[in-house]
Design a protein around this motif. Structure first.
Motif, PDB file in Angstrom:
ATOM      1  N   ALA A 123       5.329  -0.043  -8.850  1.00  0.00           N
ATOM      2  CA  ALA A 123       4.010   0.597  -8.972  1.00  0.00           C
ATOM      3  C   ALA A 123       4.123   1.811  -9.886  1.00  0.00           C
ATOM      4  O   ALA A 123       5.175   2.458  -9.971  1.00  0.00           O
ATOM      5  N   GLN A 124       3.017   2.139 -10.555  1.00  0.00           N
ATOM      6  CA  GLN A 124       3.022   3.215 -11.544  1.00  0.00           C
ATOM      7  C   GLN A 124       1.631   3.823 -11.675  1.00  0.00           C
ATOM      8  O   GLN A 124       0.623   3.125 -11.600  1.00  0.00           O
ATOM      9  N   PHE A 125       1.595   5.136 -11.864  1.00  0.00           N
ATOM     10  CA  PHE A 125       0.369   5.835 -12.261  1.00  0.00           C
ATOM     11  C   PHE A 125       0.719   6.738 -13.434  1.00  0.00           C
ATOM     12  O   PHE A 125       1.846   7.233 -13.535  1.00  0.00           O
ATOM     13  N   GLU A 126      -0.268   6.975 -14.291  1.00  0.00           N
ATOM     14  CA  GLU A 126      -0.034   7.790 -15.480  1.00  0.00           C
ATOM     15  C   GLU A 126      -1.247   8.647 -15.795  1.00  0.00           C
ATOM     16  O   GLU A 126      -2.385   8.198 -15.678  1.00  0.00           O
ATOM     17  N   HIS A 127      -0.981   9.880 -16.205  1.00  0.00           N
ATOM     18  CA  HIS A 127      -2.018  10.753 -16.748  1.00  0.00           C
ATOM     19  C   HIS A 127      -1.523  11.360 -18.052  1.00  0.00           C
ATOM     20  O   HIS A 127      -0.304  11.527 -18.265  1.00  0.00           O
ATOM     21  N   THR A 128      -2.468  11.712 -18.926  1.00  0.00           N
ATOM     22  CA  THR A 128      -2.172  12.542 -20.081  1.00  0.00           C
ATOM     23  C   THR A 128      -2.549  13.977 -19.730  1.00  0.00           C
ATOM     24  O   THR A 128      -3.642  14.227 -19.215  1.00  0.00           O
ATOM     25  N   LEU A 129      -1.643  14.910 -20.012  1.00  0.00           N
ATOM     26  CA  LEU A 129      -1.782  16.296 -19.569  1.00  0.00           C
ATOM     27  C   LEU A 129      -1.771  17.262 -20.754  1.00  0.00           C
ATOM     28  O   LEU A 129      -1.149  16.994 -21.787  1.00  0.00           O
ATOM     29  N   LEU A 130      -2.445  18.377 -20.574  1.00  0.00           N
ATOM     30  CA  LEU A 130      -2.453  19.463 -21.550  1.00  0.00           C
ATOM     31  C   LEU A 130      -1.949  20.728 -20.867  1.00  0.00           C
ATOM     32  O   LEU A 130      -2.465  21.119 -19.812  1.00  0.00           O
ATOM     33  N   LYS A 179       0.827  -1.208   0.000  1.00  0.00           N
ATOM     34  CA  LYS A 179       0.000   0.000   0.000  1.00  0.00           C
ATOM     35  C   LYS A 179       0.863   1.261   0.000  1.00  0.00           C
ATOM     36  O   LYS A 179       0.556   2.244  -0.673  1.00  0.00           O
ATOM     37  N   LYS A 180       1.952   1.215   0.766  1.00  0.00           N
ATOM     38  CA  LYS A 180       2.856   2.370   0.815  1.00  0.00           C
ATOM     39  C   LYS A 180       3.479   2.619  -0.551  1.00  0.00           C
ATOM     40  O   LYS A 180       3.566   3.766  -1.017  1.00  0.00           O
ATOM     41  N   LEU A 181       3.923   1.558  -1.214  1.00  0.00           N
ATOM     42  CA  LEU A 181       4.514   1.680  -2.546  1.00  0.00           C
ATOM     43  C   LEU A 181       3.524   2.321  -3.515  1.00  0.00           C
ATOM     44  O   LEU A 181       3.874   3.252  -4.254  1.00  0.00           O
ATOM     45  N   VAL A 182       2.297   1.842  -3.510  1.00  0.00           N
ATOM     46  CA  VAL A 182       1.271   2.374  -4.410  1.00  0.00           C
ATOM     47  C   VAL A 182       0.989   3.837  -4.092  1.00  0.00           C
ATOM     48  O   VAL A 182       0.861   4.676  -4.991  1.00  0.00           O
ATOM     49  N   ARG A 183       0.902   4.155  -2.814  1.00  0.00           N
ATOM     50  CA  ARG A 183       0.627   5.536  -2.412  1.00  0.00           C
ATOM     51  C   ARG A 183       1.742   6.472  -2.870  1.00  0.00           C
ATOM     52  O   ARG A 183       1.478   7.561  -3.402  1.00  0.00           O
ATOM     53  N   TYR A 184       2.995   6.064  -2.688  1.00  0.00           N
ATOM     54  CA  TYR A 184       4.111   6.914  -3.099  1.00  0.00           C
ATOM     55  C   TYR A 184       4.149   7.083  -4.615  1.00  0.00           C
ATOM     56  O   TYR A 184       4.504   8.159  -5.120  1.00  0.00           O
TER      57      TYR A 184
END
Length: 386
Positions: free
Chosen positions: A356-363, A247-252
């Motif tokens: 762990a990874q999160f991604e967004h596409t930004l403008l 959970k800590k890894l995902v949160r960071y």
């Protein structure tokens, strides 16, 4: 889509559910299909519908363990792993054949032969960063809305007992229902409509017959192609009872992305993002993957700018209004280095520890940044306080 009807009590056919079923699919009743047609609620029925409805097709079968579609043949992917020394406990399972896309769906130039010709023709070493017009941005926003919907559908479906192949089925059908092409499909011969990266997989995991297990952490990466534009984003999901370290890894990982986005506005150097990402990851005791980075996106799946996530990188470019790009930091429990599975796609941590990874596409706008793939109220992240 049908609506389930009342039946005598049986076990729910949704593989991630153990409840008693009091409903049955009306189409199955008409076709006299009794196995795998019972559900505890309309919610389970709707969630499993993209897979369950394949039962209604001629010669379609479902395995006794709860829903895996048995197609006539599977690719011989496991033979490629003979002699390979795995870095962690995860093992590949059978990969099912590549799905098709209806002819009415607009397709990218690599859909048939797997080669992104327009991408190859662009010279990323000398090309400038595209500054999209207002008209193009509206199309990109439309695509982003659809991509957000598809990712939320996948996240809601991901539970203990479901295979990543079944998740890919859900993603594929959800994209087609929105008249969008799943961008990963046949991109340089990638065989699936999304990427599913479990535990020590850093990125580009190929959906297969492995069931999600209690305690897994899962990344689902979805890119859609719609009206001539791509949108790319991904999220982590906690499967069952994940330990506190996971959970800590995902949160960071999420916080690293969030802090990088907060920096974005006209005039900011792309290379500066890696400094804030690395600083926060290191404070949590984590490392940042160096060999995969964010990228420009739009008419091309990948284009300028390159957006490294590690400190003191040498990325070129300054943010300007109209720039559209991804930030997608990959954060590891151990070393930042990776190994590649023999399937030529799945990148895993060299020491077998989790990523762990999160991604967004930004403008980039005139005054700051717009998160095109921002989570919606009630989405998975919102409900789990990530």
């Amino acid at each position: 889509m049908s609506v389930a009807v009342t039946i005598p009590v049986k076990k729910c056919s949704y593989p991630a559910c153990e409840k008693e079923a009091k409903l049955q699919c009306p189409t199955c009743l008409k076709l006299k299909i009794d196995n795998n047609s019972h559900f505890c609620s309309q919610e389970c029925f709707k969630t499993f519908w993209p897979i369950h409805k394949l039962l209604h097709e001629p010669k379609a079968t479902v395995s006794a363990d709860g829903g895996t579609i048995n197609t006539p043949a599977t690719t011989n992917n496991l033979a490629r792993f003979k002699g390979y020394k795995f870095t962690g406990p995860l093992r590949p399972e059978k990969v099912f054949p590549q799905r098709t896309v209806p002819s009415h769906i607009q397709k990218p130039d690599y859909a048939d032969d797997s080669i992104p010709h327009s991408e190859r023709a662009s010279d990323r070493r000398n090309a400038s960063i595209v500054e999209h017009t207002a008209e193009e941005i509206e199309c990109i926003r439309e695509c982003a809305k659809l991509a957000r919907e598809v990712l939320d559908i996948a996240g809601d479906a991901a539970k203990v007992g479901m295979t990543t192949e079944e998740l890919d089925t859900i993603v594929h059908n959800a994209a087609i229902e929105r008249n969008a092409y799943p961008s990963t499909l046949n991109y340089y011969k990638y065989p699936k409509s999304c990427c599913t990266s479990v535990n020590e997989v850093i990125c580009h995991g190929i959906p297969d017959a492995r069931k999600l297990r209690d305690g897994d952490i899962l990344n689902v990466d979805i890119t859609l192609y719609y009206k001539g534009f791509h949108i790319d984003h991904n999220e982590m999901y906690l499967i069952g009872n994940v330990d506190e370290a996971g959970k800590k890894l995902v949160r960071y990982a999420y916080e690293c992305l969030d802090k990088a986005i907060a920096m974005c506005k006209p005039g900011v150097l792309y290379r500066e993002l890696g400094n804030v990402i690395s600083k926060h990851a290191n404070e949590g005791g984590f490392s940042v993957v160096k060999n995969f980075c964010g990228h420009g996106i739009g008419r091309l799946f990948h284009c300028n700018p390159s957006v490294p996530h590690y400190a003191r990188n040498k990325a070129q470019g300054v943010m300007k209004p109209g720039h559209v790009f991804t930030i997608e930091p990959m954060i590891n429990e151990g070393t930042w280095k990776e190994d590649m599975w023999p399937d030529d796609w799945t990148a895993v941590t060299l020491d077998g520890k989790r990523s762990a990874q999160f991604e967004h596409t930004l403008l980039i706008t005139e005054t700051g940044v717009e998160v095109l793939t921002a989570r919606t109220k009630g989405s998975y992240l919102d409900r789990h306080n990530i």
